[in-house]
Design a protein around this motif. Structure first.
Motif, PDB file in Angstrom:
ATOM      1  N   TRP A  18       0.838  -1.205   0.000  1.00 30.34           N
ATOM      2  CA  TRP A  18       0.000   0.000   0.000  1.00 30.34           C
ATOM      3  C   TRP A  18       0.875   1.257   0.000  1.00 30.34           C
ATOM      4  CZ3 TRP A  18      -5.506  -0.699   1.754  1.00 30.34           C
ATOM      5  CH2 TRP A  18      -6.268   0.450   1.534  1.00 30.34           C
ATOM      6  N   SER A  20       3.969   1.559  -1.113  1.00 24.13           N
ATOM      7  CA  SER A  20       4.634   1.697  -2.412  1.00 24.13           C
ATOM      8  C   SER A  20       3.669   2.249  -3.462  1.00 24.13           C
ATOM      9  CB  SER A  20       5.171   0.337  -2.870  1.00 24.13           C
ATOM     10  OG  SER A  20       6.091  -0.179  -1.926  1.00 24.13           O
ATOM     11  N   THR A  21       2.418   1.783  -3.410  1.00 24.06           N
ATOM     12  CA  THR A  21       1.412   2.252  -4.361  1.00 24.06           C
ATOM     13  C   THR A  21       1.162   3.752  -4.213  1.00 24.06           C
ATOM     14  OG1 THR A  21       0.331   0.086  -4.301  1.00 24.06           O
ATOM     15  CG2 THR A  21      -0.950   1.929  -5.186  1.00 24.06           C
ATOM     16  N   LEU A  22       0.999   4.193  -2.951  1.00 20.54           N
ATOM     17  CA  LEU A  22       0.763   5.622  -2.702  1.00 20.54           C
ATOM     18  C   LEU A  22       1.984   6.452  -3.073  1.00 20.54           C
ATOM     19  CD1 LEU A  22      -1.187   5.594   0.695  1.00 20.54           C
ATOM     20  CD2 LEU A  22      -2.101   5.896  -1.604  1.00 20.54           C
ATOM     21  N   ILE A  24       4.233   5.772  -5.405  1.00 15.80           N
ATOM     22  CA  ILE A  24       4.298   5.867  -6.869  1.00 15.80           C
ATOM     23  C   ILE A  24       3.326   6.929  -7.384  1.00 15.80           C
ATOM     24  CG2 ILE A  24       3.797   4.620  -9.012  1.00 15.80           C
ATOM     25  CD1 ILE A  24       4.844   2.094  -7.598  1.00 15.80           C
ATOM     26  N   LYS A  25       2.146   6.989  -6.750  1.00 14.19           N
ATOM     27  CA  LYS A  25       1.135   7.965  -7.153  1.00 14.19           C
ATOM     28  C   LYS A  25       1.387   9.341  -6.540  1.00 14.19           C
ATOM     29  CE  LYS A  25      -2.567   4.566  -7.774  1.00 14.19           C
ATOM     30  NZ  LYS A  25      -3.929   4.135  -7.329  1.00 14.19           N
ATOM     31  N   GLN A  26       2.495   9.460  -5.780  1.00 13.73           N
ATOM     32  CA  GLN A  26       2.892  10.708  -5.120  1.00 13.73           C
ATOM     33  C   GLN A  26       1.786  11.234  -4.190  1.00 13.73           C
ATOM     34  OE1 GLN A  26       4.038  13.264  -8.430  1.00 13.73           O
ATOM     35  NE2 GLN A  26       6.174  12.588  -8.268  1.00 13.73           N
ATOM     36  N   LYS A  27       1.212  10.320  -3.409  1.00 16.41           N
ATOM     37  CA  LYS A  27       0.189  10.672  -2.435  1.00 16.41           C
ATOM     38  C   LYS A  27       0.749  10.560  -1.014  1.00 16.41           C
ATOM     39  CE  LYS A  27      -3.882   9.458  -5.197  1.00 16.41           C
ATOM     40  NZ  LYS A  27      -5.157   8.684  -5.241  1.00 16.41           N
ATOM     41  N   THR A  29       1.594   9.445   2.571  1.00 17.06           N
ATOM     42  CA  THR A  29       1.721   8.133   3.209  1.00 17.06           C
ATOM     43  C   THR A  29       1.875   8.234   4.727  1.00 17.06           C
ATOM     44  OG1 THR A  29       4.132   8.155   2.910  1.00 17.06           O
ATOM     45  CG2 THR A  29       2.803   7.145   1.154  1.00 17.06           C
TER      46      THR A  29
END
Length: 453
Positions: A18, A20-22, A24-27, A29
């Motif tokens: 989760w 890593s996903t955020l 990558i999306k530059q959200k 964390t």
């Protein structure tokens, strides 16, 4: 212990994915570590430090009798190392409820009727481990990050519980009842009387309670427009999970809180007690409850099966609780000690001849509070319920802290209703969730932040 370590690392992997996903999306964390700790609450991640000797073999109260090093306390050490402004030892006005619980703990510890003081210590260690951690989180995250942390955690837990509920009882995969909690296979079948989903918990009642609390949170999120689609979908999943627990109290509680939340949300500026609230709020809820109990496909759950036996068992438990209360009406017999008190009391032993009564906590949370803390503690409980409900409604009328306020209303109502028939609200696996919502609801309610100590 090995199984819990494996579960711990499985959750770590989920959160790393989760994260890593955020990333990558530059959200953002920053909420994920907090969310991870909240997700671990039902799994009771901890390390045993000390196991006192008790007469009772199946439990001394509604909480654990062992002393644990709690995961939130370990997380607190990490936060202490990285935080600059800790504010650890201040007591704020919106934390007075914590101070009162602390006073009750001290009274319980010196209480001459308390025959299980280590049980009181175990409760205190668990409670303040969570409170200490929540205070540090409050210092490091903003309200939106905290809300997202809770949302993420409950989303994961609800999906996991839904999957497990489908596996058992729907598909009959029995091994999932013992993956997370020892003895789950026995409680999942209610000793062979009827099957019910337990999810990651040990009993259907605990899963039902958690799912009702989660339903309140996601419905509050949906009404306030926070992740509406996900909130609605998760609300549906939790409702299905509740159905599969075959928990009568969960059915009733879910219907009541959803009707109450919707009405209060739409009429936050109006008096709660009025003819309008009666006809638009209470009457529809009562009609649905009547249909649920007497006309719906679930009627047999209420009127047949083992209902009579369960009603009688609860009445016997309530009688036992009142007998304990009469022994020490002012200050009770000590927090987390009532079963040990019964098993060590010759007078009560002559009255109680049922192993179920002496090996299971009283199936009434309010009676547990009355028996263990007496009139003093029970009065504070009533004050907490009234003041918390009032504060939450005022917040809603002023459009302040609306999601946590509406969730707190549903939480209080859930504890009132569920508390009449079960001890799950003050169990080791669900009580920290009560602390979670109560703490942050009070912290973000408009009240002076000037320390009182």
């Amino acid at each position: 212990m090995l199984l819990k370590i494996l579960i711990f690392f499985a959750l770590v992997i989920v959160y790393l994915i989760w994260y890593s996903t955020l990333l990558i999306k530059q959200k953002d964390t920053s909420h994920l570590f907090f969310s991870f700790i909240v997700t671990c609450i039902p799994f009771q991640m901890s390390f045993p430090l000390f196991t006192p000797q008790y007469v009772s073999t199946d439990g001394i109260g509604s909480f654990t009798g062992k002393i644990f090093l709690m995961l939130p306390l370990i997380a607190s050490v990490i936060l202490l190392l990285i935080q600059k402004n800790k504010n650890v030892f201040y007591i704020y006005k919106n934390e007075r409820w914590i101070l009162w619980v602390g006073i009750l703990i001290v009274i319980s510890f010196i209480n001459p009727f308390n025959v299980a003081r280590w049980g009181t210590v175990a409760f205190a260690v668990a409670m303040f481990s969570y409170i200490f951690y929540f205070r540090l989180v409050y210092n490091s995250l903003n309200p939106l990050q905290i809300l997202r942390g809770i949302f993420t955690s409950f989303l994961i837990l609800c999906i996991l519980n839904f999957v497990l509920a489908i596996l058992y009882p729907v598909l009959g995969v029995t091994f999932v009842t013992t993956i997370f909690q020892a003895g789950g296979d026995i409680w999942a079948t209610r000793n062979g009387t009827r099957a019910g989903a337990i999810g990651i918990f040990v009993t259907p009642a605990n899963l039902g309670l958690f799912s009702v609390i989660a339903s309140g949170f996601f419905f509050a999120s949906y009404l306030n427009g926070f992740e509406k689609k996900i909130s609605l979908l998760t609300l549906i999943l939790t409702a299905i999970t509740i159905i599969l627990t075959y928990s009568r109290t969960s059915y009733i509680t879910l219907v009541v809180i959803l009707f109450a939340m919707f009405y209060i949300y739409k009429n936050a500026n109006k008096p709660l007690l009025s003819l309008k609230s009666f006809f638009l709020g209470m009457v529809p809820a009562l009609l649905v409850l009547y249909w649920l109990v007497f006309l719906s496909p679930f009627s047999a759950t209420f009127l047949k099966t083992d209902a009579d036996d369960m009603y009688q068992a609860r009445l016997d438990h309530w009688t036992m609780g009142l007998e304990i209360f009469h022994t020490s009406p002012i200050i009770g017999v000590g927090i987390n000690s009532h079963l040990e008190f019964v098993n060590r009391s010759p007078a009560l032993s002559r009255i109680v001849h049922n192993d179920f009564l002496t090996s299971n906590p009283i199936h009434n949370t309010h009676l547990i509070i009355l028996a263990e803390t007496g009139i003093v503690g029970f009065s504070l409980w009533i004050i907490f319920i009234i003041s918390g409900f009032r504060k939450a409604k005022i917040n809603l009328s002023q459009n302040i802290n609306t999601i946590l306020s509406l969730t707190q209303i549903s939480l209080i109502m859930t504890y009132i209703i569920y508390g009449f028939t079960d001890w799950a609200p003050v169990s080791h696996s669900t009580f920290p969730i009560f602390l979670l919502f109560t703490f942050f609801f009070n912290k973000y309610s408009p009240e002076s932040q000037v320390p009182t100590v």
